[in-house]
Design a protein around this motif. Structure first.
Motif, PDB file in Angstrom:
ATOM      1  N   VAL B  96      -0.768  -6.305  -4.058  1.00  0.00           N
ATOM      2  CA  VAL B  96       0.513  -7.022  -4.097  1.00  0.00           C
ATOM      3  C   VAL B  96       1.636  -6.099  -3.659  1.00  0.00           C
ATOM      4  O   VAL B  96       2.534  -6.497  -2.898  1.00  0.00           O
ATOM      5  CB  VAL B  96       0.756  -7.585  -5.517  1.00  0.00           C
ATOM      6  CG1 VAL B  96       2.174  -8.097  -5.667  1.00  0.00           C
ATOM      7  CG2 VAL B  96      -0.232  -8.687  -5.820  1.00  0.00           C
ATOM      8  N   ALA B  97       1.573  -4.830  -4.112  1.00  0.00           N
ATOM      9  CA  ALA B  97       2.597  -3.858  -3.724  1.00  0.00           C
ATOM     10  C   ALA B  97       2.617  -3.679  -2.212  1.00  0.00           C
ATOM     11  O   ALA B  97       3.684  -3.679  -1.587  1.00  0.00           O
ATOM     12  CB  ALA B  97       2.336  -2.521  -4.416  1.00  0.00           C
ATOM     13  N   PHE B 100       4.460  -6.519  -0.519  1.00  0.00           N
ATOM     14  CA  PHE B 100       5.923  -6.469  -0.589  1.00  0.00           C
ATOM     15  C   PHE B 100       6.468  -5.371   0.317  1.00  0.00           C
ATOM     16  O   PHE B 100       7.476  -5.564   0.998  1.00  0.00           O
ATOM     17  CB  PHE B 100       6.388  -6.225  -2.027  1.00  0.00           C
ATOM     18  CG  PHE B 100       6.311  -7.461  -2.878  1.00  0.00           C
ATOM     19  CD1 PHE B 100       6.996  -8.604  -2.516  1.00  0.00           C
ATOM     20  CD2 PHE B 100       5.557  -7.484  -4.033  1.00  0.00           C
ATOM     21  CE1 PHE B 100       6.921  -9.744  -3.293  1.00  0.00           C
ATOM     22  CE2 PHE B 100       5.482  -8.618  -4.815  1.00  0.00           C
ATOM     23  CZ  PHE B 100       6.163  -9.749  -4.445  1.00  0.00           C
ATOM     24  N   ILE B 101       5.810  -4.210   0.304  1.00  0.00           N
ATOM     25  CA  ILE B 101       6.302  -3.100   1.122  1.00  0.00           C
ATOM     26  C   ILE B 101       6.289  -3.511   2.595  1.00  0.00           C
ATOM     27  O   ILE B 101       7.248  -3.272   3.331  1.00  0.00           O
ATOM     28  CB  ILE B 101       5.457  -1.835   0.878  1.00  0.00           C
ATOM     29  CG1 ILE B 101       5.684  -1.329  -0.550  1.00  0.00           C
ATOM     30  CG2 ILE B 101       5.804  -0.739   1.875  1.00  0.00           C
ATOM     31  CD1 ILE B 101       4.751  -0.231  -0.986  1.00  0.00           C
ATOM     32  N   GLY B 104       9.108  -6.200   3.315  1.00  0.00           N
ATOM     33  CA  GLY B 104      10.460  -5.657   3.361  1.00  0.00           C
ATOM     34  C   GLY B 104      10.675  -4.683   4.499  1.00  0.00           C
ATOM     35  O   GLY B 104      11.663  -4.770   5.223  1.00  0.00           O
ATOM     36  N   SER B 105       9.722  -3.757   4.685  1.00  0.00           N
ATOM     37  CA  SER B 105       9.989  -2.689   5.654  1.00  0.00           C
ATOM     38  C   SER B 105       9.935  -3.193   7.092  1.00  0.00           C
ATOM     39  O   SER B 105      10.661  -2.674   7.936  1.00  0.00           O
ATOM     40  CB  SER B 105       9.011  -1.530   5.447  1.00  0.00           C
ATOM     41  OG  SER B 105       7.698  -1.999   5.454  1.00  0.00           O
ATOM     42  N   VAL B 107      11.140  -5.951   8.199  1.00  0.00           N
ATOM     43  CA  VAL B 107      12.453  -6.520   8.518  1.00  0.00           C
ATOM     44  C   VAL B 107      13.514  -5.426   8.618  1.00  0.00           C
ATOM     45  O   VAL B 107      14.319  -5.405   9.554  1.00  0.00           O
ATOM     46  CB  VAL B 107      12.848  -7.569   7.459  1.00  0.00           C
ATOM     47  CG1 VAL B 107      14.233  -8.117   7.748  1.00  0.00           C
ATOM     48  CG2 VAL B 107      11.831  -8.687   7.435  1.00  0.00           C
TER      49      VAL B 107
END
Lengths: 378, 323
Positions: B96-97, B100-101, B104-105, B107
């Motif tokens: 899951v981490a 998300f990383i 986000g990164s 974009v």
């Protein structure tokens, strides 16, 4: 010798190690800021100033924190049972559907203090219902709750788009959202607290839902640590085999836990919809359900850890808005990275620094890590 | 004949949309067979797509894009590996981490480097994997029934499509006919036995997650420089999760994985084609219903109406050498 994970003093286990993990997560996030070409220290100063520099800012920070307390609690309750509920986002979104039914039909009839408890029931009910199917599938059919809750996030998004461009759309606008609620569907603000403290708040959406969030925290604490059900739930989480052997009904615990988790996520919609926007709009949950995962991991799934973790993420949200204004390269998506890093370091890599810390403690005082005690026992 | 051409078009679209699912699902197959659950397929695919889009634009070469996508994706696999193999962390949480990383990164970096709201600039020509016409595609086209199948469904895809389908027999061969494959499957069932035989459990699992990284990188490159011409924010759109569902549905076997991915691809192709079109006897279905269909069906299929799926026995359990 590779026998890690021996016992450390409580304050190290529940204070120092989580703190180190979070600090490392933020250091890595600082590296990302550096790659983007900005100064991470300047960014941090702008962020903290934006989050805490005045009554207005603090009120906004606490407003965002309210969302994350709800979703963090939702994830935490499921964690205690060994379940990973990634569906908080969808459950909160569908909770807003329940809220819209109450507010659209009753906001002219009753004042807010009657609609508020009705909204609590409705949002909790809809959130819980959205968690029910994944819970049932996990409990009875063995399909993995992580995948089904993710799928239900996508399904919730489609369902809400359908409703908000169709049946629920206000007649007089083009925007895909419900009509604005009248005062009966609007919660009073708590900004007077800041006024009383001598700080000025122009218009922040900090509202009575914050008190509801605090009440929910106490409820979760009492449920998990002070009831028979909570005991069964934690037993399931520690060892499903032990729970089965003790005659605990596995599917019953899974389903009830997920219903409570979904209900808590559903409550989050009250803060955004009744407290701030006063209408149900597309994607109003805007990622708060996912932030809950990071908040729960950071707060070690304990309400007293979740509240400060939620406030920290509230600061990131509020300060992040100022930051993206000053440094356009660093948009809100930076929070998604920080979220991921916190989940990685506070969750998946939680034991990374443990052996090193253990060695330090063992050399300082062997008794504190239980080595001497073990020798005596032999 | 007209309805036959519709069928051909749907089959063609099915192949195209199945490819990222197939690559991601095969990627997951290596990792999960070795006992490492990987919910981060989605994030690795997304990171790969961004890396491919960015590198192909900068270098002007699709192959460079593919290479960078694979490297980035392997790097993220190794993060998952370090967390779940070396530090015995929770594999789901780690996955899951990663998601998300990546989300986000891609974009943040995309905006910082290209200033197009998190997109990468469009690529064309040599910076993109174009469609390949197989020999004789035009000659065979006029032949009824067989002609359109060959020239439209089989021919005329990018090289990654052929690679993806060749990976199915190759994966089968690796897993079931090589020593590496035998050990990989063994380490997912009973790591202690593998350890007793003097083979490093950790190194085997690391190699498995590297294989996962390679394939998710290719899947990402397919999204941004073969199927589309640029990286778009969150363009993997849940495909990594659907691939995972296909993997479970196919009970962790390569050929059934392909069939499951084709099934999901077919549903996707149908939902794209029949958006907002009135169906006889049912009337016009809302577009949102069609969009939700693949996700609903994933849940239905996962609900195990096909018999119980039994995962690799040591899946998700970190291996502790000494007790």
């Amino acid at each position: 010798m590779s026998t890690p994970y021996a016992k450390l003093p409580g304050w190290v286990d529940y204070g120092l190690i989580p703190l180190i993990n979070v600090v490392v997560a933020f250091l890595v996030a600082g590296l990302v800021v550096l790659i983007v070409g900005e100064n991470p220290f300047e960014a941090a100063v702008i962020l903290v100033k934006g989050a805490l520099g005045g009554g207005q800012n603090i009120a906004y920070t606490l407003y965002y924190a309210t969302n994350f307390i709800f979703t963090g609690l939702a994830v935490a309750v499921a964690f205690h049972c060994g379940l990973f509920n990634i569906g908080g986002e969808g459950q909160a979104y569908v909770g807003g559907l329940g809220l819209s039914i109450v507010c659209l039909s009753l906001d002219t009839t009753f004042p807010w203090w009657i609609n508020f408890p009705l909204a609590i029931v409705a949002t909790a009910l809809f959130g819980a219902l959205w968690a029910l199917i994944p819970a049932y599938l996990q409990a009875r059919r063995g399909s993995h709750i992580v995948i089904t809750t993710i799928m239900f996030n996508f399904i919730a998004a489609s369902l809400m788009v359908y409703l908000l461009v169709g049946p629920l759309k206000a007649a007089n606008t083009m925007a895909p959202q419900t009509r604005d609620f009248l005062p009966g569907g609007q919660l009073p603000k708590l900004n007077f607290i800041f006024d009383a403290l001598g700080m000025t708040v122009r218009s922040a959406p900090f509202n009575v839902s914050f008190l509801l969030a605090l009440a929910a925290s106490v409820f979760v604490w009492a449920l998990v640590w002070r009831t028979r059900f909570g005991y069964e739930l934690r037993t399931m989480g520690f060892s499903p085999e032990a729970a089965r052997y003790a005659g605990i009904n596995e599917s019953r615990i899974i389903i009830i836990t997920m219903l409570i988790s979904g209900a808590l996520a559903g409550l989050m919609s009250i803060n955004v919809v009744m407290g701030d926007q006063h209408h149900v709009a597309l994607d109003f949950a805007s990622g708060a359900g996912f932030v809950g995962i990071a908040v729960a991991l950071m707060g070690r799934s304990h309400p007293f850890g979740i509240i400060p973790a939620a406030i920290l993420f509230g600061m990131l949200y509020q300060g992040g808005a100022d930051l993206s204004f000053e440094m356009p390269e660093i948009s809100r998506d930076m929070i998604v990275i920080i979220q991921g890093l916190v989940i990685l370091f506070a969750g998946a890599l939680e034991h990374m620094f443990r052996p090193a810390i253990q060695t330090i403690f063992a050399s300082l005082s062997p008794r504190s890590v239980g080595i001497a005690a073990k020798a005596e026992a032999r | 004949m007209n309805s036959y051409m519709v069928l051909i078009q749907i089959a063609d679209a099915t192949v195209r949309v199945s490819v990222p699912l197939l690559l991601a699902a095969l990627a997951g197959l290596y990792s999960e067979r070795s006992g490492i659950f990987d919910i981060g397929l989605e994030g690795k695919m997304l990171a790969g797509a961004f890396a491919a889009g960015a590198a192909a634009y900068v270098s002007g070469s699709a192959w460079v894009g593919l290479g960078v996508a694979i490297i980035v994706s392997i790097a993220m696999s190794l993060v998952h590996g370090v967390a779940s193999i070396s530090y015995r962390g929770n594999q789901i949480v780690s996955g899951v981490a990663i998601n998300f990383i990546a989300s986000g990164s891609t974009v943040i970096l995309g905006q910082a480097w290209f200033q197009q709201g998190g997109r990468t600039p469009s690529v064309s020509g040599a910076a993109r994997f174009g469609d390949i016409a197989l020999p004789g595609a035009n000659a065979i086209r006029p032949i009824p029934i067989v002609g359109p199948i060959y020239s439209n469904v089989i021919s005329g895809h990018s090289i990654i499509v052929y690679f993806a389908f060749l990976m199915v027999p190759f994966t089968w061969w690796v897993l079931f006919r090589t020593r590496f494959g035998l050990r990989l499957r063994a380490v997912g069932e009973n790591p202690a036995a593998v350890d007793t035989a003097g083979i490093s459990v950790a190194w085997l699992r690391y190699r498995a997650v590297i294989c996962t990284g390679i394939l998710t990188g290719v899947a990402g490159a397919y999204l941004s420089i073969a199927q589309q011409a640029s990286f778009v924010k969150d363009m993997s759109a849940g495909r990594g999760f659907i691939a995972l569902a296909a993997l479970i549905f196919a009970k962790w076997k390569p050929v059934p994985v392909m069939l499951a991915c084709l099934l999901f691809g077919f549903l996707d192709a149908i939902s794209i084609r029949y958006q907002g079109i009135a169906l006889p006897g049912i009337g016009k279905l809302p577009a949102q219903l069609m969009q939700a269909l693949p996700y609903v069906l994933t849940c239905v299929l996962l609900a195990g109406f096909i018999g119980k799926a039994i995962p690799p026995r040591a899946g998700g359990v970190p291996y502790v050498k000494e007790r």
